[in-house]
Design a protein around this motif. Sequence first.
Motif, PDB file in Angstrom:
ATOM      1  N   LYS A 261     -51.655   1.957 -36.054  1.00 33.25           N
ATOM      2  CA  LYS A 261     -51.081   0.618 -36.200  1.00 33.25           C
ATOM      3  C   LYS A 261     -49.614   0.723 -36.572  1.00 33.25           C
ATOM      4  O   LYS A 261     -49.233   1.616 -37.338  1.00 33.25           O
ATOM      5  N   ASP A 262     -48.788  -0.183 -36.051  1.00 36.37           N
ATOM      6  CA  ASP A 262     -47.386  -0.180 -36.480  1.00 36.37           C
ATOM      7  C   ASP A 262     -47.241  -0.997 -37.776  1.00 36.37           C
ATOM      8  O   ASP A 262     -48.227  -1.526 -38.299  1.00 36.37           O
ATOM      9  N   GLY A 265     -48.772  -4.365 -38.081  1.00 35.43           N
ATOM     10  CA  GLY A 265     -50.226  -4.465 -37.939  1.00 35.43           C
ATOM     11  C   GLY A 265     -50.706  -4.534 -36.504  1.00 35.43           C
ATOM     12  O   GLY A 265     -51.870  -4.852 -36.251  1.00 35.43           O
ATOM     13  N   ASN A 266     -49.824  -4.235 -35.540  1.00 35.42           N
ATOM     14  CA  ASN A 266     -50.253  -4.218 -34.133  1.00 35.42           C
ATOM     15  C   ASN A 266     -50.755  -2.826 -33.755  1.00 35.42           C
ATOM     16  O   ASN A 266     -50.169  -1.824 -34.175  1.00 35.42           O
ATOM     17  N   TRP A 267     -51.796  -2.796 -32.957  1.00 31.95           N
ATOM     18  CA  TRP A 267     -52.328  -1.505 -32.509  1.00 31.95           C
ATOM     19  C   TRP A 267     -51.342  -0.825 -31.579  1.00 31.95           C
ATOM     20  O   TRP A 267     -50.761  -1.459 -30.703  1.00 31.95           O
ATOM     21  N   GLN A 268     -51.150   0.455 -31.780  1.00 34.65           N
ATOM     22  CA  GLN A 268     -50.252   1.220 -30.912  1.00 34.65           C
ATOM     23  C   GLN A 268     -51.049   1.895 -29.803  1.00 34.65           C
ATOM     24  O   GLN A 268     -52.065   2.537 -30.071  1.00 34.65           O
ATOM     25  N   ASP A 295     -60.722   1.830 -38.452  1.00 31.97           N
ATOM     26  CA  ASP A 295     -59.894   0.761 -39.019  1.00 31.97           C
ATOM     27  C   ASP A 295     -60.058  -0.589 -38.322  1.00 31.97           C
ATOM     28  O   ASP A 295     -59.340  -1.537 -38.645  1.00 31.97           O
TER      29      ASP A 295
END
Length: 331
Positions: A261-262, A265-268, A295
């Motif tokens: 996650k960055d 809170g966005n999935w990478q 997660d």
Amino acid sequence: MFRFLVIPLIICLVSCNNQNATTNKVENKNEKIVIAHRGASGYLPEHTMEAKAMAYAMDVDFIEQDLVLSNDNVPIVIHDIHLETVTDVAIKFPERKRTDGKYYVIDFTFDELKQLNVTERFDVTTNKAVYPNRFPINKSSFKLHSLQEEIELIQGLNKSTGKNIGIYPELKDPAFHLEEGKDISVIVLNILNEYGYTTKKDNCILQCFDANELKRIRKNLKSELFLVQLIEFKEDEQKLEEFSKYADGIGPWYKQIITGKDNDGNWQISNLVSEAHKFNLKVHAYTFRADQLDDFKTFDELLNVALYQANIDGVFTDFPDKVVSFVKKTN
Ligand code: CA
């Protein structure tokens, strides 16, 4: 008069073509496929006939078979080259372990393997279930079986239900088999051929981690099956062009695609899927488990990120019903 001939011909063409429906789905850009990982293994002991029948009833596209040879060259459907984590071999044949303390499938005949009881996977040091919320260990009665027996189950169900569900065999550790004097690829390809699985249209996908062996299957053994190169290491991600010379897809661990996650809170998402697609390789990622979310808040969140943000083409899952229903409502 002409009409009476043409209409039955069209009906026949449509229904005869049904044989290829799932493979077309595999090759179709936007279709997502669901692979029952070791059967419906989230609910019943992995790789048992019961887990396969349950997966079949969940309307998956493919059912997986991991394959290890017996001493008398029968491909047994089992995940490990050892027996002790899913059977009672240590009780039935205590004297048959090797010096490393392990019981090898390849040291037993098919008849001997049939005498073992299969159970939900457990940890041999603690005797506790690996997945505590799944089917209880050492309950009911389950057995090992051969590739042929499982193909006959699936083809039998295809006949009795009119569905067309495919098989997705994996050759386990061909190098180990070779050290033991056995050529697992030749033995399995012959059986697949006998049961009508010879080309990409035949509803069978063959997978292997060993790149040299998969290449040999395409180049030397001249297989025309749909081949998937399984991968697990970062360095494999640089070999897509090489894989595309003999394989039709790759099977990575999903964490090679969803990397974290960055700060917002966005999935990478890694570029593995987009790069694989450039080489015309499908991506079937493993393993999606509703009882191991890491997660992710929910299983649907994990599926949504993998299938629609990362754009993978297929999912190996222990919980096929959940993925089938997710795909149905979102695809
Ligand atoms: Ca497998």
